[in-house]
Design an enzyme around this catalytic site. Structure first.
Site, PDB file in Angstrom:
ATOM      1  CB  THR A  59      -0.940   0.001   1.217  1.00  0.00           C
ATOM      2  OG1 THR A  59      -1.853  -1.092   1.110  1.00  0.00           O
ATOM      3  CG2 THR A  59      -1.735   1.299   1.311  1.00  0.00           C
ATOM      4  CE1 TYR A  73      -3.842   0.091  -1.512  1.00  0.00           C
ATOM      5  CE2 TYR A  73      -5.777   1.114  -0.531  1.00  0.00           C
ATOM      6  CZ  TYR A  73      -4.737   0.217  -0.459  1.00  0.00           C
ATOM      7  OH  TYR A  73      -4.594  -0.582   0.654  1.00  0.00           O
ATOM      8  CB  SER A 106       2.909  -8.141   2.174  1.00  0.00           C
ATOM      9  OG  SER A 106       1.575  -8.157   2.666  1.00  0.00           O
TER      10      SER A 106
END
Length: 383
Positions: A59, A73, A106
């Protein structure tokens, strides 16, 4: 007297002290005294700490739909070179370089890729004073603990990310990256292993966990709390992790990745228990070739009767188990033939510890011993 600056000779602090030492201590020299001219031209050279930012995405590198799209996003979009370049005043705290290891969320990374990441961190620390690793927060605690157990250098390793993408108003991304660099450059976490820094707090990798899906204060260390915090120029360390206290900072685990190849990394899974849980998770993992299984049990590690029976069968087939609790905090001491109590390691951390242990040994007693020393992290009073 010679004008040393004109000759191109750069004086050091030691040279300044040498000049001062030869001046008469009982003489109050006028401002025109020749030695004043020399001392006034002394240049004290102070090298900034060298910190490399190794980026994996997440992020923190996210590009939002617009400036107010906090939840819409695309993570792992921006390049770390551009992110570092955008940070103001970084040249006041460190000489910062960057390396783009990857650019994904991740949870997209494999254990084999974490192997490469750990070796990249150690390689950087051969020349750098500290390293910052940026990742997504979803599995940040697991990545941090993998690095904590495998990085050989005692220099600071700080892992950070953000809960809001870089491009929205009020993002925590820039502040987290800046403070992570500041913390790594300070040297205050040398010998601490890997620490996780978000929201102006830093935590030991072994103990920290993500506790909320959206809030910026998501990371906590249940039962023990953070190591310290950052308030502007103030970096406060209030406690040290076990590895720094027990071994005077010279602790290195047996998990030296230079001694094994990626193909030798073990396979470990987590089986979650609940009311009347079936045996399928354990049997399925065992049949799929799991070398070890962590059970996330109810209360102090309890599992259903069906899971218990299947665990016995898997142990007979050579699978090693670690017992943990799904509650989010607390200790677990359940042990027995083929079973290691996970103490207060959460299931995700226990999996990383068991995975690395099984990658270096198949002996149950050896692995149990590693858990009781490197894994449990308890501090014993000196005798």
């Amino acid at each position: 007297m010679k004008n040393w600056k004109a000759t191109g000779i750069k004086w050091t602090l030691a040279a300044s002290m040498a000049v001062t030492a030869i001046l008469p201590l009982t003489y109050s020299a006028p401002s025109t005294y020749a030695a004043d001219a020399v001392v006034s031209k002394v240049e004290v050279v102070k090298r900034l700490p060298m910190v490399q930012v190794i980026a994996t995405g997440g992020t923190i590198a996210g590009q939002s739909v617009d400036e107010t799209s906090f939840t819409k996003y695309r993570s792992g979009t921006l390049l770390v070179e551009d992110m570092v370049a955008a940070l103001p005043n970084k040249d006041q705290i460190a000489d910062v370089s960057s390396y783009q290891f990857g650019n994904s969320g991740s949870s997209a990374y494999t254990i084999e890729q974490l192997y490469d990441l750990s070796k990249a961190v150690d390689e950087a620390l051969k020349t750098q004073d500290g390293v910052v690793v940026t990742t997504g927060t979803d599995t940040m605690e697991e990545i941090a603990y993998f690095l904590d157990l495998t990085v050989r250098s005692p220099k600071p390793v700080v892992i950070t990310g953000s809960m809001r993408p870089w491009t929205v108003i009020g993002s925590d991304a820039q502040a987290n990256l800046y403070n992570a660099i500041k913390l790594a450059a300070s040297g205050k976490t040398k010998y601490f292993g890997t620490v996780l820094m978000l929201n102006d707090e830093f935590h030991a990798a072994r103990e920290v966990t993500k506790a909320n899906s959206y809030r910026t204060d998501t990371f906590v260390s249940p039962g023990v709390g953070s190591l310290g915090h950052i308030d502007g120029d103030m970096i406060r360390v209030y406690r040290a992790p076990f590895r720094a206290m027990k071994y005077g900072g010279q602790w290195a685990t047996p998990f030296d990745l230079n001694k094994i190849g990626k193909e030798e990394l073990a396979k470990v899974e987590i089986a979650y228990s609940y009311q009347d849980a079936g045996a399928g998770a354990i049997s399925g993992f065992a049949k799929a070739g799991a070398d070890g299984i962590v059970t996330a049990g109810t209360g102090a590690g309890g599992i259903s009767r069906a899971m218990s029976e299947e665990r016995k069968q898997a142990i007979e087939e050579g699978v090693i188990f670690v017992s943990t609790t799904r509650t989010g905090s607390g200790s677990n001491y359940s042990s027995g033939e083929g079973i290691i109590g996970g103490d207060n390691l959460n299931p995700a951390h226990a999996r990383i510890m068991l995975l690395l242990s099984l990658s270096f040994s198949e002996n149950f007693d050896t692995i149990k011993g590693w858990f009781e020393t490197y894994g449990y992290g308890q501090v014993e009073a000196r005798k």
